[in-house]
Design a protein around this motif. Structure first.
Motif: not given
Ligand SMILES: [Mn+2]
Length: 209
Positions: A52, A174, A178
């Motif tokens: 991701h 997170h 990110e």
């Molecule tokens: Mn994300």
């Protein structure tokens, strides 16, 4: 000039493209990239959250990126994440070549809800990482947040860049991570962009980088 890519695979074909394979007893990695891509990605590291994050580099850096890593995840994610950083750094260094005509410096601030990060990059030829990211959680999914430092250290050492990374605000880990990867992608894109006003010129008074 970009050549259209087959939908099932991201193959590096452009002028600023590179492919690097790095095999050790701990990881077997192939990175293919095109710096002048459209942000297509094919990622397989075995760590979902890490894929991701790598996807953010492709998408927001407008880099076509194909990364396959078979790592020793039965131990933990350390070798996988660090070695992908190393191999990605090697591929970027190979693709960017002598750095003629690039802007050299790039920076970006990226928010995501409550989180905000800043990344500043210089294709200086001198590897260096200064990172201040106070993660609020050890694990993000199956990704150990401490490995973020190992990834960027590997990248900086092998792309020969100076990299300053700061997470300025953030509660959710997170989101913190990110924003770091998105800001890195944006800074990378800015630094690697060809400057039409200095076409063919190496952006240094030394004459080399
Ligand atoms: Mn994300």
């Amino acid at each position: 000039m970009n050549t259209p890519l087959a939908p099932e695979a991201v193959i590096a074909t452009g002028a600023r493209a590179a492919s690097v394979t790095r095999n050790t007893a701990e990881t077997k990695i192939t990175v293919k990239l095109d710096l002048d891509g459209t942000g297509r990605a094919k990622l397989s590291t075995g760590i979902g959250f890490f894929d991701h994050m790598l996807d953010q580099i492709a998408r927001h850096g407008l880099i076509d990126l194909d990364i396959d890593c078979q790592g020793d995840l039965h131990i933990d994610g350390h070798h996988t994440v660090e070695d992908v950083g190393i191999t990605l750094g090697q591929a970027v260094a190979k693709a960017v070549g002598d750095k003629k005509g690039i802007r050299r410096y790039g920076h970006a601030y990226v928010p995501l809800d409550e989180a905000l990060s800043r990344v500043v990059i210089d294709f200086s030829g001198r590897p260096g990482l200064v990172m201040d990211v106070p993660f609020t959680s050890g694990m993000i999914g199956t990704f150990d947040s401490q490995l973020t430092y190992e990834f960027f250290q590997g990248f900086a050492n092998h792309a020969f860049v100076t990299l300053h990374i700061d997470n300025l605000k953030g509660v959710n880990a997170h989101h913190q991570c990110e924003t770091v990867f998105k800001a890195f992608a944006r800074a990378l894109r800015a630094a690697l962009e060809l400057d039409p006003r200095s076409a063919g010129v190496i952006p240094s008074t030394k004459g080399s980088l």
